[in-house]
Design an enzyme around this catalytic site. Structure first.
Site, PDB file in Angstrom:
ATOM      1  N   CYS A  22       0.826  -1.207   0.000  1.00  0.00           N
ATOM      2  CA  CYS A  22       0.000   0.000   0.000  1.00  0.00           C
ATOM      3  C   CYS A  22       0.859   1.255   0.000  1.00  0.00           C
ATOM      4  CB  CYS A  22      -0.876   0.026   1.242  1.00  0.00           C
ATOM      5  SG  CYS A  22      -1.893  -1.419   1.422  1.00  0.00           S
ATOM      6  N   ARG A  71       5.069   0.470  -6.077  1.00  0.00           N
ATOM      7  CA  ARG A  71       5.059  -0.344  -4.867  1.00  0.00           C
ATOM      8  C   ARG A  71       4.174  -1.572  -5.006  1.00  0.00           C
ATOM      9  NH1 ARG A  71       6.716   2.637  -0.335  1.00  0.00           N
ATOM     10  NH2 ARG A  71       5.354   1.496   1.061  1.00  0.00           N
ATOM     11  N   TRP A  91      -2.858  -2.746  -1.654  1.00  0.00           N
ATOM     12  CA  TRP A  91      -2.429  -4.090  -2.028  1.00  0.00           C
ATOM     13  C   TRP A  91      -3.172  -5.018  -1.061  1.00  0.00           C
ATOM     14  CZ3 TRP A  91       0.294  -8.247   0.155  1.00  0.00           C
ATOM     15  CH2 TRP A  91       0.854  -9.150  -0.751  1.00  0.00           C
ATOM     16  N   ASN A 142      -1.764   1.619   5.893  1.00  0.00           N
ATOM     17  CA  ASN A 142      -0.851   0.645   5.305  1.00  0.00           C
ATOM     18  C   ASN A 142      -0.348  -0.227   6.447  1.00  0.00           C
ATOM     19  OD1 ASN A 142       1.258  -0.717   4.113  1.00  0.00           O
ATOM     20  ND2 ASN A 142       2.551   1.072   3.789  1.00  0.00           N
ATOM     21  N   GLY A 143      -0.411  -1.559   6.288  1.00  0.00           N
ATOM     22  CA  GLY A 143       0.048  -2.460   7.351  1.00  0.00           C
ATOM     23  C   GLY A 143      -1.023  -3.493   7.646  1.00  0.00           C
ATOM     24  N   GLU A 162      18.653 -16.513  -8.567  1.00  0.00           N
ATOM     25  CA  GLU A 162      18.238 -15.129  -8.827  1.00  0.00           C
ATOM     26  C   GLU A 162      17.676 -14.995 -10.255  1.00  0.00           C
ATOM     27  OE1 GLU A 162      17.534 -12.645  -7.233  1.00  0.00           O
ATOM     28  OE2 GLU A 162      17.662 -10.952  -8.610  1.00  0.00           O
ATOM     29  N   LYS A 185      13.884 -13.769 -11.211  1.00  0.00           N
ATOM     30  CA  LYS A 185      13.574 -12.681 -12.158  1.00  0.00           C
ATOM     31  C   LYS A 185      12.589 -13.180 -13.199  1.00  0.00           C
ATOM     32  CE  LYS A 185      14.677  -9.990 -10.409  1.00  0.00           C
ATOM     33  NZ  LYS A 185      15.404  -9.942  -9.185  1.00  0.00           N
ATOM     34  N   GLU A 191       8.986 -13.764 -11.685  1.00  0.00           N
ATOM     35  CA  GLU A 191       8.214 -12.622 -11.183  1.00  0.00           C
ATOM     36  C   GLU A 191       7.740 -11.684 -12.283  1.00  0.00           C
ATOM     37  OE1 GLU A 191      10.076 -10.115  -8.192  1.00  0.00           O
ATOM     38  OE2 GLU A 191      12.008 -10.269  -9.167  1.00  0.00           O
ATOM     39  N   HIS A 225      19.002 -35.400  -8.606  1.00  0.00           N
ATOM     40  CA  HIS A 225      18.244 -35.891  -7.450  1.00  0.00           C
ATOM     41  C   HIS A 225      16.764 -35.540  -7.542  1.00  0.00           C
ATOM     42  CE1 HIS A 225      21.970 -37.071  -5.529  1.00  0.00           C
ATOM     43  NE2 HIS A 225      22.461 -35.884  -5.832  1.00  0.00           N
ATOM     44  N   LYS A 247       6.680  -3.781  -4.325  1.00  0.00           N
ATOM     45  CA  LYS A 247       8.102  -3.453  -4.299  1.00  0.00           C
ATOM     46  C   LYS A 247       8.675  -3.622  -2.903  1.00  0.00           C
ATOM     47  CE  LYS A 247      12.064  -2.013  -5.702  1.00  0.00           C
ATOM     48  NZ  LYS A 247      12.906  -3.058  -6.321  1.00  0.00           N
TER      49      LYS A 247
HETATM   50  C1  AGP Z   1      13.076  -9.124  -6.147  1.00  0.00           C
HETATM   51  O1  AGP Z   1      13.054  -8.945  -7.507  1.00  0.00           O
HETATM   52  C2  AGP Z   1      11.864  -9.003  -5.409  1.00  0.00           C
HETATM   53  N1  AGP Z   1      10.848  -8.307  -5.970  1.00  0.00           N
HETATM   54  C3  AGP Z   1      11.861  -9.362  -3.951  1.00  0.00           C
HETATM   55  O2  AGP Z   1      12.260 -10.676  -3.861  1.00  0.00           O
HETATM   56  C4  AGP Z   1      12.726  -8.485  -2.983  1.00  0.00           C
HETATM   57  O3  AGP Z   1      14.070  -8.697  -3.256  1.00  0.00           O
HETATM   58  C5  AGP Z   1      12.374  -8.868  -1.541  1.00  0.00           C
HETATM   59  O4  AGP Z   1      11.022  -8.604  -1.308  1.00  0.00           O
HETATM   60  C6  AGP Z   1      13.225  -8.155  -0.529  1.00  0.00           C
HETATM   61  O5  AGP Z   1      13.076  -6.775  -0.587  1.00  0.00           O
HETATM   62  P1  AGP Z   1      14.085  -5.820   0.122  1.00  0.00           P
HETATM   63  O6  AGP Z   1      15.419  -6.021  -0.482  1.00  0.00           O
HETATM   64  O7  AGP Z   1      13.540  -4.449  -0.100  1.00  0.00           O
HETATM   65  O8  AGP Z   1      14.092  -6.187   1.575  1.00  0.00           O
END
Ligand code: AGP
Length: 610
Positions: free
Chosen positions: A2, A27, A73, A99-100, A483, A487, A490, A506, A605
Site C-alpha cells: 500500500c 510499490r 495491495w 498501510n500495514g 536469482e 527474475k 516474477e 536428485h 516493491k
Molecule cells: C526481487 O526482484 C523481489 N521483488 C523481492 O524478492 C525483494 O528482493 C524482496 O522482497 C526483498 O526486498 P528488500 O530487499 O527491499 O528487503
C-alpha cells in the site's frame, strides 16, 4: 505494498494526490482511492490503475485543498471498490487510509459491532476509523480520538486521517510501516516514501514508531504517544529527481539494469582505496575491537537480497574466515535462533522496510547480537534499528524486479569481507589491493555485457512461449541461477526454478524434455568440468541449454543450444556479471509475453507485511 500520499495546503489536493499516487504505483497495488475536503469530505475509489481514477475525479471536478490518497495491495478482503481506502466513519465525517496489518482487528471489530458500529468492508483497516469515531462521540476532540484509536492497535500501521471535525489538521501515526512528512512552504505532505514528495520539497521529517504527527498548512507538530512534543530533525533529501523518472527507457527495470555500472561505482567510491589496500565505511556503528570479537555471522534477508547474501557467504568465509549462515528472514525469528553478543547479524534489504527482515533484526537485537544492515534507502526503518549500516548507493530502485540492488549488495558484501579480513590481518595490503583492483574493473565489464542485449533478445524470442525454465549453477553461480529464476518468474509469470546443478539428478532431471529450456551458468572456474557434465546430462534428455559462459570458451558452443558470453573475472565477483544476461533474458521474455515489467501482478516493491 500500500502507498499513502497526503496533502494539506492552498492548492487543489486531488491533482497533487493523483500525481503522488502515480509515483507510488511501483510499490504494487490493486485498487486506489482519494478523499478530499472542501467543507465536506468526498471519496472516490476504483479497482485498477491510478489513471482510471484520475478520469473519474476529473469528470467530478473534485475540490478541496486537503486530501489523502491510497494505493491498496489487498490483504484482508478482495481488491474491490468497497475494500479500497479511504474508509469513512458512519457519519462520513472522518476518513482514514492505512498501510500495514491490524493483528487484533477481529477483536476490535467484534467490540465495535456490539456497540452498534456497522462495517461496510472486509478490511482490517476499517476498525481504525470507527475507533476514532467512537472516541470522538465522547470526547469531541479529534487529536485525543486519533491517538486513542492508534494506541488500541496491534500489528503494523502507517495511518493518515482527516476529518470535518478538525478540517485544518491532518493526523498521522506509524508503527513498523513507513511514513514520512514533506515540509513545504504554506503546505505540507506525507507519503510512504520520498519519491512523490521530491518534486514539491526536499525537506523531510522521518516519523518514528510510536509517534504521531499533526500537519496543518504551516506547521508540523510531532508527539510521542504520551502526548509529549518531539523535536524532529528536518533532513534534506539528496535524491536526484531523475532517479525517479524513466527517462528514455520503456520501463524502470531496463533503466535500472543499465544503471548498474554507475551504481557500483557509487557504492565503492570514497570507500575503497586501492593504493592503501583499504576499505572504509562511514556508518559501520561497531568498532574494530567489537568486530574482532565476532565469532559468527548470520545473514538474513528475503528474495533477491537473500540471494545476494548467499553469494556474500562465499567471500566472507574465504576472505574474513568467519563462519557464515544465511537465513530467510521470515524463518529466522520463529526457530529461536542461537545468537548472542558475539554474533554479527547482517540484514540485507533494498527498501529497508521489508517486514520479515525488520522482524528478524528486532529478534536479533533482543538476543544481543550486533547488527549491520546493507540497505539502499537512507533513513529506512531497518537502518534505524541497526547498530551500523553500509548503504548501497544504487539510487532509487523502482522496478519491482530488483536488479541494481542485487549487484550493489554483492559489492557491499565484497567490500565488507575485505574490510573484515584486513582488520583481522588475514589478508595483507597487497592482497587487498589486488582484490579491490578487480572490483574497480567490474563496471566496465558490465557495460560490455549490456552491449550484447540484442543477442539476448534473440534468445528470448526462441524460448518465450515455453511454460517452464530450469536454472542451474554451482558454487556462487548456483545462487545466480536462483536469482535468474526469480527474475524470470516474477516478471514473465513463467514457472522457473533455480537449482544447484549437482542436485539436478536428485529430482529435477525428471522434468527435462525437448520443451524445457535450461539456463546454465557455466563459467570457466573450478566447477567447469562438473557443470559441463551436467549440461551433457540435460542434452542427453533433449533439454535445450542456454549457457552463460566465459569469453574464450569456444568448446561450450558444441555442447549447448545458445551461449551468452561474459568477460572473465575473479570467481568471487562473477555473480555481478553473470546475473546481467539473466536480468535481460527475463526482461525480454516478459516484454514478448506482453507483461507489465515494472508492475508484475500480485507483487509489491517493498513487502511491509509479514
Ligand atoms: C526481487 O526482484 C523481489 N521483488 C523481492 O524478492 C525483494 O528482493 C524482496 O522482497 C526483498 O526486498 P528488500 O530487499 O527491499 O528487503
Amino acid at each position: 505494498m500500500c502507498g499513502i500520499f497526503g496533502y494539506i495546503g492552498d492548492k487543489e489536493a486531488s491533482e497533487k494526490i493523483i500525481t503522488g499516487l502515480k509515483k507510488l504505483e511501483y510499490r504494487g497495488y490493486d485498487s486506489i482511492g482519494v478523499a478530499t475536503m472542501n467543507d465536506k469530505l468526498a471519496i472516490f475509489k476504483n479497482v485498477g490503475k491510478v489513471s482510471d481514477l484520475e478520469e473519474k475525479i476529473c469528470s467530478k471536478n473534485l475540490k478541496g485543498t486537503t486530501g489523502i490518497g491510497h494505493t491498496r495491495w489487498a490483504t484482508h478482503g478482495a481488491p474491490t471498490e468497497i475494500n479500497a481506502h479511504p474508509h469513512y466513519d458512519k457519519d462520513q465525517k472522518i476518513v482514514i487510509v492505512h498501510n500495514g496489518i491490524i493483528e487484533n482487528y477481529q477483536e476490535l471489530r467484534d467490540d465495535l459491532i456490539k456497540d452498534g458500529y456497522k462495517f461496510v468492508s472486509q478490511t482490517d483497516s476499517e476498525v481504525i476509523v470507527h475507533l476514532i469515531a467512537a472516541c470522538y462521540a465522547k470526547s469531541n476532540n479529534i487529536e485525543e480520538s486519533f491517538i486513542y484509536a492508534v494506541k488500541r492497535l496491534q500489528g503494523t500501521y502507517a495511518i493518515c486521517c482527516i476529518s470535518e471535525y478538525d478540517p485544518s489538521r491532518m493526523f498521522l501515526a506509524k508503527k513498523s510501516s513507513p511514513l514520512l512528512i514533506g515540509v513545504g512552504e504554506g503546505e505540507n505532505y506525507c507519503a510512504s516514501d520520498v519519491s512523490p514528495i521530491l518534486k514539491h520539497t526536499r525537506n523531510i521529517i522521518y516519523l518514528d514508531d510510536n509517534e504521531y504527527a499533526m500537519l496543518s498548512t504551516d506547521s508540523v507538530v510531532v508527539k510521542n504517544y504520551k502526548g509529549v512534543v518531539v523535536e524532529k530533525e528536518i533532513v534534506k533529501s539528496t535524491i536526484n529527481i531523475d532517479d525517479v523518472e524513466k527517462g528514455t527507457y520503456d520501463f524502470y527495470m531496463m533503466k535500472e539494469i543499465h544503471e548498474q555500472p554507475e551504481s557500483i561505482i557509487n557504492t565503492i567510491t570514497n570507500r575503497c582505496f586501492i593504493d592503501e589496500g583499504k576499505v572504509n565505511f562511514d556508518f559501520i556503528g561497531i568498532n574494530n575491537n567489537e568486530l574482532l570479537n565476532i565469532n559468527r555471522i548470520v545473514i538474513t534477508a528475503c528474495g533477491t537480497s537473500l540471494h545476494a547474501g548467499l553469494v556474500g557467504e562465499f567471500f566472507l568465509e574465504k576472505f574474513a574466515q568467519v563462519p557464515v549462515e544465511v537465513e530467510y528472514a521470515a524463518e529466522f525469528r520463529y526457530r529461536n535462533p542461537i545468537i548472542d553478543s558475539k554474533t554479527l547479524v547482517i540484514a540485507i534489504s533494498q527498501s529497508g522496510e521489508t517486514a520479515d527482515t525488520l522482524a528478524a533484526v528486532v529478534e536479533a537485537k533482543q538476543k544481543k547480537a550486533r547488527i549491520i544492515s546493507i540497505c539502499n534507502v537512507p533513513g529506512s526503518t531497518i537502518t534505524r534499528e541497526s547498530d551500523g549500516v553500509i548503504y548501497t548507493k544504487a539510487g532509487v530502485e523502482i522496478g519491482v524486479a530488483s536488479t541494481k540492488a542485487f549487484t550493489t549488495q554483492i559489492t557491499a558484501l565484497y567490500m565488507f569481507s575485505i574490510f573484515l579480513a584486513r582488520i583481522k590481518w588475514i589478508i595483507n595490503k597487497e592482497e587487498a589491493k589486488n582484490l579491490l583492483t578487480k572490483l574497480y574493473e567490474i563496471p566496465e565489464l558490465i557495460r560490455r555485457i549490456l552491449l550484447k542485449k540484442d543477442h539476448i533478445y534473440t534468445i528470448a524470442c526462441k524460448y518465450y512461449t515455453k511454460p517452464s525454465f530450469l536454472y542451474l549453477g554451482r558454487g556462487i553461480s548456483f545462487h545466480v541461477a536462483q536469482e535468474g529464476a526469480l527474475k524470470m518468474k516474477e516478471i514473465s509469470y513463467i514457472h522457473a526454478e533455480g537449482y544447484s546443478a549437482a542436485e539436478m539428478k536428485h529430482g529435477p532431471i525428471a522434468l527435462i524434455d525437448e520443451n524445457m529450456p535450461v539456463v546454465v551458468v557455466a563459467l570457466k572456474n573450478r566447477s567447469y568440468e562438473k557443470i559441463a557434465s551436467n549440461i551433457s546430462e540435460v542434452k542427453a534428455r533433449q533439454g535445450k541449454v542456454i549457457a552463460i559462459a566465459t569469453e574464450g570458451d569456444t568448446n561450450i558452443k558444441n555442447l549447448v543450444d545458445d551461449v551468452i558470453y561474459i568477460p572473465d573475472c575473479e570467481e568471487e565477483l562473477s555473480a555481478i556479471l553473470s546475473v546481467i544476461p539473466l536480468q535481460l533474458l527475463a526482461y525480454y521474455t516478459a516484454i514478448l509475453r506482453g507483461c507489465h515489467v515494472d508492475q508484475p501482478r500480485n507483487l509489491a516493491k517493498s513487502v511491509t507485511v509479514e
